[in-house]
Design an enzyme around this catalytic site. Sequence first.
Site, short mmCIF file in Angstrom:
data_model
loop_
_atom_site.label_atom_id
_atom_site.label_comp_id
_atom_site.label_asym_id
_atom_site.label_seq_id
_atom_site.Cartn_x
_atom_site.Cartn_y
_atom_site.Cartn_z
CE1 TYR A 1 -1.81 0.78 12.18
CE2 TYR A 1 0.59 1.26 12.61
CZ TYR A 1 -0.67 1.49 12.80
OH TYR A 1 -1.05 2.42 13.62
CG HIS B 1 5.04 1.93 9.56
ND1 HIS B 1 5.42 0.76 10.85
CD2 HIS B 1 4.20 2.73 10.22
CE1 HIS B 1 4.77 1.21 12.06
NE2 HIS B 1 4.25 2.21 11.79
CG LEU C 1 5.30 12.28 15.60
CD1 LEU C 1 5.72 13.86 16.34
CD2 LEU C 1 5.08 11.46 16.91
CB THR C 2 -0.41 9.52 12.59
OG1 THR C 2 0.10 8.38 12.26
CG2 THR C 2 -1.98 9.79 11.93
#
Length: 269
Positions: A180, A175, A29-30
Site C-alpha cells: 500500500y 499500516h 481484517l478487512t
Amino acid sequence: METKQSIPLLMPYKMGPFNLSHRVVLAPLTRSRSYGNIPQPNAKLYYTQRTTPGGLLISESCVVSETSLGYPDLPGLWNRDQVEAWKPIVDAVHSKGGIFFCQIWHGGRVFHQDQPNGEAPVSSTDKPLMCKNMYGGQFKPPRRLRSDELPAIVNDFRIAARNAIEAGFDGVEVHGAHGYLIDQFLKDKVNDRSDQYGGSLENRCRFALEVIEAVVNEIGSDRVGIRLSPFADYMESGDSNPEALGLYLVQAMNKHGMESSTVTWLNLE
C-alpha cells in the site's frame, strides 16, 4: 499437562502502558461492511464477539481520506460522522475489557474503485499494477505524487490518528506494509523516483518516517504501532535488499526516538 501459566500465548504481557492478559491478538481484517465509509452498528457485535478481558484488538483498516479507499465500503476516520459512528463500537469493546487499536491506512495505487471525480489513484510511481483487481479487471494507472503533495497526506494520517483517539480508541497502528502507499515508497521495485523521496534507502524511507513522526507527535508514542513488511512482495512491492530496508527503518526510528520502548509495537513481516 501444560497449564495456562506455561503456555506463552496465554501469559500476561505489558505492552507500553497497556496490561494484556494474554498475547492472542485480533489482527486487522478487512470487512467491506462500512457503507458510505461509515462503520455500521453490526460492527459492535463483530468486535465484541472477539473481545476478551485484557485482550488486544486491531481494527479493520480505516482510510485516512476519501482518496485513499483502496477497497469498497471501508470505514474512514476523516470526518465527524465516522468518528461518532465508531464511538459506541469502541465503547462496547472497552465494556468487555478489551484494548482497541485502530489501523490507519492509505491504499495508494491499490485502488479497486473509482476515485472522487474520476481522478487517478496516487502513488510514489506512475507504474500500474499488472495483477487483476478484486473484480477481475485491471487496476487504473496511478498518478505519481509530487513531493509538495506529500505533506498533505502526512497530515491526513495525523488527523486520522487524532480522530481515532477522539472516537475512544486506545491507539493506532500505521499500516506501512503489503504494497500500500507507504510500502510503495519504501520498496525499490515500486519506487522509481529521483527526488528526495526516491533512490537511496534514506530517501525511500523518508515518507514513512514523516508519517510516523507526525502521528507520534499528535497522540503520543505509547499509542502508536507500525506494521511493516520488508520481506513481502504483495501487490508487486518487492525490494532488492529487504534485510537492509528493515534494518534501516528500525535504526531510523531509534534515531528519531521511536524505538521499541517508545512506539508501542513494531510488526515486521
